[in-house]
Scaffold this motif. Sequence first.
Motif, PDB file in Angstrom:
ATOM      1  N   ASP A  18       0.881  -1.292   0.120  1.00  0.00           N
ATOM      2  CA  ASP A  18       0.080   0.088  -0.053  1.00  0.00           C
ATOM      3  C   ASP A  18       0.851   1.302  -0.094  1.00  0.00           C
ATOM      4  O   ASP A  18       1.722   1.257   0.849  1.00  0.00           O
ATOM      5  CB  ASP A  18      -0.996   0.013   1.286  1.00  0.00           C
ATOM      6  CG  ASP A  18      -1.673  -1.168   1.303  1.00  0.00           C
ATOM      7  OD1 ASP A  18      -2.285  -1.580   0.388  1.00  0.00           O
ATOM      8  OD2 ASP A  18      -1.941  -1.807   2.320  1.00  0.00           O
ATOM      9  N   TYR A  54       1.183   5.483  -0.042  1.00  0.00           N
ATOM     10  CA  TYR A  54       0.702   6.372   0.373  1.00  0.00           C
ATOM     11  C   TYR A  54       1.765   7.788   0.150  1.00  0.00           C
ATOM     12  O   TYR A  54       2.791   7.825  -0.119  1.00  0.00           O
ATOM     13  CB  TYR A  54       0.417   6.609   1.655  1.00  0.00           C
ATOM     14  CG  TYR A  54      -0.483   5.203   2.268  1.00  0.00           C
ATOM     15  CD1 TYR A  54      -2.196   5.455   2.265  1.00  0.00           C
ATOM     16  CD2 TYR A  54       0.156   4.295   2.654  1.00  0.00           C
ATOM     17  CE1 TYR A  54      -2.556   4.274   2.552  1.00  0.00           C
ATOM     18  CE2 TYR A  54      -1.028   3.269   2.968  1.00  0.00           C
ATOM     19  CZ  TYR A  54      -2.156   3.027   2.945  1.00  0.00           C
ATOM     20  OH  TYR A  54      -3.093   2.375   3.313  1.00  0.00           O
ATOM     21  N   HIS A  79       3.641  10.683   1.717  1.00  0.00           N
ATOM     22  CA  HIS A  79       4.174  11.131   2.934  1.00  0.00           C
ATOM     23  C   HIS A  79       3.757  12.469   2.876  1.00  0.00           C
ATOM     24  O   HIS A  79       4.048  13.513   2.367  1.00  0.00           O
ATOM     25  CB  HIS A  79       5.679  11.287   2.851  1.00  0.00           C
ATOM     26  CG  HIS A  79       6.171  11.117   4.305  1.00  0.00           C
ATOM     27  ND1 HIS A  79       5.957  12.345   5.432  1.00  0.00           N
ATOM     28  CD2 HIS A  79       6.822  10.225   5.101  1.00  0.00           C
ATOM     29  CE1 HIS A  79       6.508  12.031   6.255  1.00  0.00           C
ATOM     30  NE2 HIS A  79       7.030  10.788   6.125  1.00  0.00           N
ATOM     31  N   CYS A 129       5.523   3.565   2.268  1.00  0.00           N
ATOM     32  CA  CYS A 129       5.068   2.293   1.551  1.00  0.00           C
ATOM     33  C   CYS A 129       4.880   1.424   2.859  1.00  0.00           C
ATOM     34  O   CYS A 129       5.671   1.323   3.949  1.00  0.00           O
ATOM     35  CB  CYS A 129       5.906   1.548   0.931  1.00  0.00           C
ATOM     36  SG  CYS A 129       6.646   2.466  -0.944  1.00  0.00           S
ATOM     37  N   GLN A 168      -2.469   8.871  11.507  1.00  0.00           N
ATOM     38  CA  GLN A 168      -3.806   8.796  10.893  1.00  0.00           C
ATOM     39  C   GLN A 168      -4.214   7.120  10.904  1.00  0.00           C
ATOM     40  O   GLN A 168      -3.289   6.248  10.763  1.00  0.00           O
ATOM     41  CB  GLN A 168      -3.963   9.555   9.472  1.00  0.00           C
ATOM     42  CG  GLN A 168      -2.979   8.657   8.488  1.00  0.00           C
ATOM     43  CD  GLN A 168      -2.974   9.596   7.207  1.00  0.00           C
ATOM     44  OE1 GLN A 168      -3.066  10.793   7.122  1.00  0.00           O
ATOM     45  NE2 GLN A 168      -3.270   9.021   6.006  1.00  0.00           N
ATOM     46  N   ASP A 190      -4.899   4.039   8.846  1.00  0.00           N
ATOM     47  CA  ASP A 190      -4.767   3.486   7.494  1.00  0.00           C
ATOM     48  C   ASP A 190      -6.173   2.863   6.844  1.00  0.00           C
ATOM     49  O   ASP A 190      -6.769   2.155   7.331  1.00  0.00           O
ATOM     50  CB  ASP A 190      -3.845   2.184   7.678  1.00  0.00           C
ATOM     51  CG  ASP A 190      -3.478   1.252   6.571  1.00  0.00           C
ATOM     52  OD1 ASP A 190      -3.911   1.660   5.442  1.00  0.00           O
ATOM     53  OD2 ASP A 190      -2.554   0.414   6.643  1.00  0.00           O
ATOM     54  N   SER A 220      -1.143   2.183  -6.743  1.00  0.00           N
ATOM     55  CA  SER A 220      -1.216   0.531  -6.429  1.00  0.00           C
ATOM     56  C   SER A 220      -2.482   0.386  -6.937  1.00  0.00           C
ATOM     57  O   SER A 220      -3.151   0.899  -7.653  1.00  0.00           O
ATOM     58  CB  SER A 220      -1.147   0.766  -4.855  1.00  0.00           C
ATOM     59  OG  SER A 220      -2.461   1.227  -4.426  1.00  0.00           O
ATOM     60  N   LEU A 278      -4.891   2.340  -4.805  1.00  0.00           N
ATOM     61  CA  LEU A 278      -4.677   3.790  -4.632  1.00  0.00           C
ATOM     62  C   LEU A 278      -3.856   4.580  -5.508  1.00  0.00           C
ATOM     63  O   LEU A 278      -2.723   3.778  -6.228  1.00  0.00           O
ATOM     64  CB  LEU A 278      -4.036   4.104  -3.321  1.00  0.00           C
ATOM     65  CG  LEU A 278      -4.568   3.487  -2.004  1.00  0.00           C
ATOM     66  CD1 LEU A 278      -3.559   3.489  -0.734  1.00  0.00           C
ATOM     67  CD2 LEU A 278      -6.138   4.244  -1.801  1.00  0.00           C
ATOM     68  N   PHE A 309      -1.781   8.282  -6.029  1.00  0.00           N
ATOM     69  CA  PHE A 309      -1.490   9.537  -5.545  1.00  0.00           C
ATOM     70  C   PHE A 309      -0.201  10.237  -6.213  1.00  0.00           C
ATOM     71  O   PHE A 309       0.716   9.650  -6.675  1.00  0.00           O
ATOM     72  CB  PHE A 309      -0.696   9.538  -3.897  1.00  0.00           C
ATOM     73  CG  PHE A 309      -1.928   8.833  -3.063  1.00  0.00           C
ATOM     74  CD1 PHE A 309      -1.856   7.508  -2.491  1.00  0.00           C
ATOM     75  CD2 PHE A 309      -3.082   9.474  -2.444  1.00  0.00           C
ATOM     76  CE1 PHE A 309      -2.592   7.059  -1.590  1.00  0.00           C
ATOM     77  CE2 PHE A 309      -3.856   9.229  -1.765  1.00  0.00           C
ATOM     78  CZ  PHE A 309      -3.705   7.703  -1.308  1.00  0.00           C
ATOM     79  N   VAL A 327       2.488  12.429  -5.499  1.00  0.00           N
ATOM     80  CA  VAL A 327       3.330  12.753  -4.176  1.00  0.00           C
ATOM     81  C   VAL A 327       4.178  13.834  -4.415  1.00  0.00           C
ATOM     82  O   VAL A 327       4.911  13.754  -5.390  1.00  0.00           O
ATOM     83  CB  VAL A 327       4.217  11.513  -3.828  1.00  0.00           C
ATOM     84  CG1 VAL A 327       4.826  11.941  -2.333  1.00  0.00           C
ATOM     85  CG2 VAL A 327       3.066  10.329  -3.731  1.00  0.00           C
TER      86      VAL A 327
END
Length: 564
Positions: free
Chosen positions: A242, A244, A246, A254, A523, A525, A557, A560, A562, A564
Amino acid sequence: MSRLIAENLTLAYGDNVIVKDLDLEIRDGEITTIIGPNGCGKSTLLRALARLLRPDVGTVHLDGQVIHSLPTREVAKRLGMQSQQALAPEGITVEDLVRRGRYPHQSFFQPPTQQDEDAVDRALDLTGMRDLRKRAVDQLSGGQRQRAWMAMVVAQETPILLLDEPTTFLDVAHQLEVIDLVQHLNREEGRTIVMVLHDINDAARISDRIVAMRDGRILRTGTPDEVLEPVLLRELYGINCDVYPHLARQCAFCLPRSLKLRREQLAADARAAARPEESSALFTVDGLRTGYGRSIIIDDLSLELPAGKMIAIVGPNGCGKSTLFRSCARLLKRSGGTIALDGKRIEQGSHKALAKRMALLAQGPVPPSGFTVEDLVATGRVPHQGLFRQWRAEDEEIVDAALMRCNLEDLRHREVETLSGGQRQRAWFGMSLAQDTPVLLLDEPTSFLDMAAQVELLDLARQLNQEQGHSVLMILHDLNMAARYADIVVAMKDGRVVATGTPTEVFTPELLREVFAIEATVQVDPIAGSVMIMPERHVNPQLPVMAGGPAPIEVESDDLCFAV
């Protein structure tokens, strides 16, 4: 331009070929990070670059010369190496260990010069070890030992540094400090850095270039945005991640997915952990006082840990986590207080009886020379042997099962000292499984493991807990793994318990600042339903702090996407 070049390398230990036909140029003035699964040849390649392993085929060139043609002292003036699990001479102090980094710059019988002493002092300051300079290395925590070895390499003052897992055994704050130190040595002092890292997030944060290896070959070389993408990570590790953004850094963040536990199960576990539940006491610690020699690490600690749970103990290096484990395992003499296991004081009964109830996987154990993986795992059956109870078919079956569970069947006849760090760690965990006890104490069980092996080991621990009712106590520096797998988290600092509760209750920005002195974003997940911690910076860094970071990257992914 490249001062350090590998051409057509084939590297082996005996008949076992680890690296085949590999070419690599290390770019001067950059940070190059080598990633890949355990046993893919990362550390073997680093040893060859450091002239510690002679290639079967091919050559390594340093400054245009074949490195094996150069005198050892000359190589040591140009290139420094921090190895995995280095062993210090018994009783040596931190200061004396760091002084050894100056040996290449000294003549025989020459006493240390003022320049040498200045280099040692500077290295101790840069690694935050000045206050521990007189402490014996064998009395340090795993993270403190790692920083002591780092200080020795820094004191060597070479233009090229090779670092094999420099953040292993370090708490999150000291990981950030070491990453900042590496950036300082590179950006401010112009040193060329080559690192092996298992922490993909550290690699994303710091690297100019990443080399991804699998099965002794390079799959891809490039910038973090060119290498750290989900398709390659899946090909590299055999596991989905997964990914995300940062929230405070211009890089990907990751988290590997569980191999066996479904997302729904992870979320259900998180919800169940948040509900109070009655449970009998496993360990009852009352007024514990203990330490090493005259150094008291834990003073008047009281704690009750419930049975049948996955419990993670977290805290900064040197706070007493491993000391608590060693005390619970009756390996460290107490100067005060009591410890009871299932209501019975641990000093009552024999060591063998205790070893049938509890297995301890310690930090950095060293096997007897010549031991094979099968020999080591079989040692876990020793507590079950006796004068009239010798090796039986049942023992053989348990050892075979442990080898299979830890994915060690193909390595069973390999000598442990020839394995990679991650393979060794799996072998030691296999021994703990073969001991077949209802209580497992795991001190940094994921050290040296790639992210797929980390998840596999923690999935197995969770299965033992859920299906067989085993109580599992773990010391973990990876806070996200603790949040995903633990029912209860115990946070320690300075030999005392600061907080106990569910991951949601313990992992708050305020507590992370108090315990680890870091700023972090916390936060939920969205995939696993557990708490997710994104470290940002050290609140009061002892080491140089660098501004900026890698260029923004785009990550994707299955679930997801994003920017970044």
